[in-house]
Design a protein around this motif. Structure first.
Motif, PDB file in Angstrom:
ATOM      1  N   LYS A  46      78.122 -30.729  14.695  1.00 28.50           N
ATOM      2  CA  LYS A  46      79.568 -30.922  14.851  1.00 28.50           C
ATOM      3  C   LYS A  46      79.887 -31.565  16.196  1.00 28.50           C
ATOM      4  O   LYS A  46      80.668 -32.513  16.271  1.00 28.50           O
ATOM      5  CB  LYS A  46      80.316 -29.595  14.729  1.00 28.50           C
ATOM      6  N   TRP A  50      81.277 -35.350  16.504  1.00 28.78           N
ATOM      7  CA  TRP A  50      82.603 -35.566  17.104  1.00 28.78           C
ATOM      8  C   TRP A  50      82.506 -36.596  18.224  1.00 28.78           C
ATOM      9  O   TRP A  50      83.322 -37.506  18.318  1.00 28.78           O
ATOM     10  CB  TRP A  50      83.168 -34.255  17.614  1.00 28.78           C
ATOM     11  N   SER A  53      82.015 -40.010  16.783  1.00 30.59           N
ATOM     12  CA  SER A  53      83.216 -40.526  16.112  1.00 30.59           C
ATOM     13  C   SER A  53      84.186 -41.170  17.092  1.00 30.59           C
ATOM     14  O   SER A  53      84.989 -42.017  16.704  1.00 30.59           O
ATOM     15  CB  SER A  53      83.917 -39.411  15.333  1.00 30.59           C
ATOM     16  N   LYS A  54      84.099 -40.813  18.363  1.00 23.60           N
ATOM     17  CA  LYS A  54      84.991 -41.394  19.369  1.00 23.60           C
ATOM     18  C   LYS A  54      84.705 -42.878  19.605  1.00 23.60           C
ATOM     19  O   LYS A  54      85.518 -43.574  20.203  1.00 23.60           O
ATOM     20  CB  LYS A  54      84.879 -40.616  20.678  1.00 23.60           C
TER      21      LYS A  54
END
Length: 77
Positions: A46, A50, A53-54
C-alpha cells in the motif's frame, strides 16, 4: 494491488504491487492469500503503491499530450 507480471505493469507499478503469472491460477490464489493474511506485506505494498501513484495524474498526462501535439504541429508547419 496484485497485477499480471508483464513489462507494462512493471514499468508503471514498480515495486508497489505483487506480481503474478496471469496464466498460473495457483500462484494468483496464493498471492491473494498472502496479501490478505500478511499485514506487513499488505502495508508495504500500500505504501509503495501510493508513492508510485504520485508519479501519475490527469494534469501531467494532459501536459505531456499537449507537448506531443505542439511538437507535431511545429514539425509540420
Amino acid at each position: 494491488v496484485i497485477a499480471s507480471d508483464i513489462p507494462t505493469h512493471r514499468e508503471v507499478c514498480k515495486d508497489g504491487v505483487a506480481y503474478v503469472n496471469p496464466n498460473d491460477s495457483a500462484q494468483i490464489a496464493e498471492t491473494i492469500q498472502n496479501v490478505v493474511e500478511d499485514t506487513a506485506l499488505r502495508d508495504s505494498l500500500k505504501k509503495k503503491g501510493w508513492e508510485q501513484s504520485k508519479n501519475y495524474s490527469w494534469i501531467k498526462t494532459a501536459q505531456e499530450t499537449l507537448k506531443i501535439f505542439q511538437l507535431a504541429f511545429h514539425a509540420s508547419a
